[in-house]
Enzyme design. Structure first.
Site, PDB file in Angstrom:
ATOM      1  N   CYS A 491      -2.896  -3.692  -2.055  1.00 63.89           N
ATOM      2  CA  CYS A 491      -2.060  -3.336  -0.955  1.00 63.89           C
ATOM      3  C   CYS A 491      -2.363  -2.075  -0.303  1.00 63.89           C
ATOM      4  CB  CYS A 491      -0.639  -3.074  -1.556  1.00 63.89           C
ATOM      5  SG  CYS A 491      -0.448  -1.576  -2.703  1.00 63.89           S
ATOM      6  N   ALA A 492      -1.733  -1.380   0.106  1.00 61.76           N
ATOM      7  CA  ALA A 492      -1.893  -0.176   0.930  1.00 61.76           C
ATOM      8  C   ALA A 492      -2.913   0.925   0.425  1.00 61.76           C
ATOM      9  CB  ALA A 492      -0.682   0.727   1.496  1.00 61.76           C
TER      10      ALA A 492
END
Length: 549
Positions: A491-492
């Protein structure tokens, strides 16, 4: 009893379900990561066409206006094609093999789905309560997607279709057909199956989605009038669920989907920002839904208070080291709105502080909303200035002064609360470690970590000196090697990995040796906190994992 329970009290089935949800949430970030730049560029181009800011230069017909209008058209690309971005982006994060081909398959099947829906409504629209002759947009429930007039299923439809295609891809992409049908193997086979699957899916959509649209309309009305408590609960959940990766499911439908306003909060705000800026009515009257886009305030105003608490509770001899640690991540949080490096620092060392953070963040946003602060405040300082303060300051300066006063007040509250809790419960935040903690004898695990780093260096050299290969190699070794890897995503800021044998995974120190901020462990699902370079690290990690197999 036979199922067993993990360290968080979840049985194996629950862990598997949570792992899949987390993987899905991580995949959502692939398209979402594109919105920050697009939002800033839309805001900038609109500012440059606002006569309240640039005067007569913004008169329609001038070269200035024409140039910035052209640039604005390009900046809207992300927002206008959200469905296609999610259709392409999700397979990149979710497919277990041949991700690029999965993205192509998803796009073709999604377009096929929309052509089916369009033709069904053209002939049978009245049967489903849809006026297909109506203009797209507004209350019609219709939208143009890639030139196809169809039902506006927004990103939800894109996500559902992409998920179906990913499942088909993972199951059938490697299917061996008879030689005389060999031309239909691989992506062609997935698309063929997808064609027939989309027929019932399109029929169900034509039947059910108009009812869903009615329900969404009711939800919009409810949330818009739910008041301060609704804003508090939304922000609380958005912050609290960050460690699980489930926060994507809280903010994505509001920011980019139809949960509160058509097209999502960001797009709606950008479309109406000139009108809002020219009006002297309160922003809360003009855009009451904007209370659900206040979560960025905790990034700008909370981070300095937390950082100061860490600094002043650290031992005096450690404060210089703590300052070097927290200053860059605090600036990143304030300016860019990326808070995970800072939040995960105290999430691992003192989880109770993360819960307090979620409570305070929600209370700060709810207080701002109660005093009339609304807008598009989902990012950091740069985003706030470009999307709110600069274009709207002339008529709404009072709102922004209120926001800043409340925000700075909560900076002080954060500092006082965090400092009190850290000292009261002797929480081991940065700089409060025992004096001799760094001086220790090296163990076999330390030796293995060192050898893993050396292996990563060799691999980096073999791959042309890629700076991320060494880091990926160390993480791979710490996770038990290539044979122990089940699935990979990100993810981020986190590398998400499922392993076959959790006993082969090394302690957190082995990951920190590679520059990780820490590790979230949930059964066989692990999240290595890498930072903003995680896409590059994941790419090298997958390359090394495949080489090992």
């Amino acid at each position: 009893m036979g199922q067993g329970h993990g360290r968080n009290g979840l049985n194996k089935k629950e862990v598997i379900v949570l792992e899949k949800i987390q993987r899905f949430g991580g995949a959502m970030f692939t398209p979402v990561s594109l919105f920050a730049f697009a939002g800033i560029m839309v805001a900038l181009t609109i500012i440059m066409q606002n006569p309240l800011i640039v005067g007569g230069l913004a008169t329609e017909g001038t070269t200035w206006y024409s140039v910035w209008n052209v640039l604005e058209g390009g900046a809207w690309t992300i927002f206008n094609q959200m469905e296609l971005l999610f259709v392409i982006g999700l397979p990149i994060g979710l497919a277990k093999k041949a991700n690029a081909r999965a993205a192509m398959e998803a796009l073709v099947v999604y377009l096929t789905f929309n052509y089916f829906v369009s033709n069904i409504l053209q002939y049978f629209g009245s049967t489903f309560g849809v006026d297909f002759a109506a203009e797209v947009g507004g209350d019609s429930g219709l939208k143009m997607i890639a030139g196809i007039k169809t039902l506006d299923t927004s990103i939800l439809g894109a996500i559902v279709v992409a998920s179906i295609v990913v499942w088909l891809h993972n199951k059938y992409f490697d299917t061996k057909l008879p030689d005389w049908l060999g031309i239909f193997q691989g992506s062609a086979y997935v698309v063929i199956i997808g064609y027939f699957v989309m027929i019932p899916v399109a029929l169900l959509t034509a039947w059910l989605w108009p009812m869903v649209q009615t329900g969404i309309s009711s939800l919009q009305d409810f949330m818009a009038t739910s008041g301060t408590f609704g804003v508090w609960l939304y922000i609380f959940l958005e912050r609290l669920l960050i460690p699980t990766g489930l926060h994507h499911f809280v903010y994505v439908p509001f920011n980019f989907g139809p949960a509160i306003v058509e097209g999502g909060l960001q797009k709606y705000w950008m479309e109406n920002i000139v009108q809002f800026g020219q009006s002297t009515e309160s922003l809360k009257t003009l855009f009451p839904e904007g209370g659900f886009a206040l979560h960025g305030n905790s990034k700008v105003f909370a981070a300095p208070g937390i950082a100061l608490a860490f600094y002043f509770t650290a031992k005096k001899e450690n404060r210089k080291k703590v300052l070097a640690l927290i200053l860059p991540v605090t600036l990143t949080a304030v300016v860019a709105g990326i808070t995970e490096p800072l939040e995960f620092t105290f999430l691992f060392l003192a989880p109770v502080l993360f819960v307090i953070h979620a409570l305070l963040a929600a209370t700060m946003s709810a207080t701002m909303y109660a005093f009339g602060v609304v807008g598009d405040f989902g990012g950091g300082l740069l985003s706030m200035a470009s999307k709110n303060w600069i274009p709207l300051f002339s008529n709404h300066w009072g709102t922004y002064v209120t926001q800043i006063v409340i925000g700075l007040s909560f900076t002080v509250i954060y500092f006082l609360v965090f400092r009190f809790l850290i000292q009261k419960f002797n929480l081991k935040t940065p700089g409060r470690e025992e004096a001799n903690e760094e001086a220790k004898l090296f163990t076999k695990k330390d030796y293995k970590a060192k050898k893993a780093a050396e292996k990563g260096e060799a691999l980096a050299t073999a791959n042309g000196g890629n700076q991320y290969t060494e880091q990926a190699g160390l993480f791979l070794e710490a996770l038990g090697g290539s044979d122990n890897i089940e699935t990979i995503s990100n993810c981020a800021t986190r590398l998400r990995v499922s392993v076959k044998d959790i006993n082969l995974v090394q302690p957190d120190e082995a990951f920190r040796a590679g520059g990780a901020h820490g590790v979230v462990r949930n059964g066989k699902a692990l999240q290595v906190i890498v930072g903003l370079s995680v896409p590059q690290v994941r790419e090298q990690f997958e390359l090394l994992a495949h080489q090992g197999n």
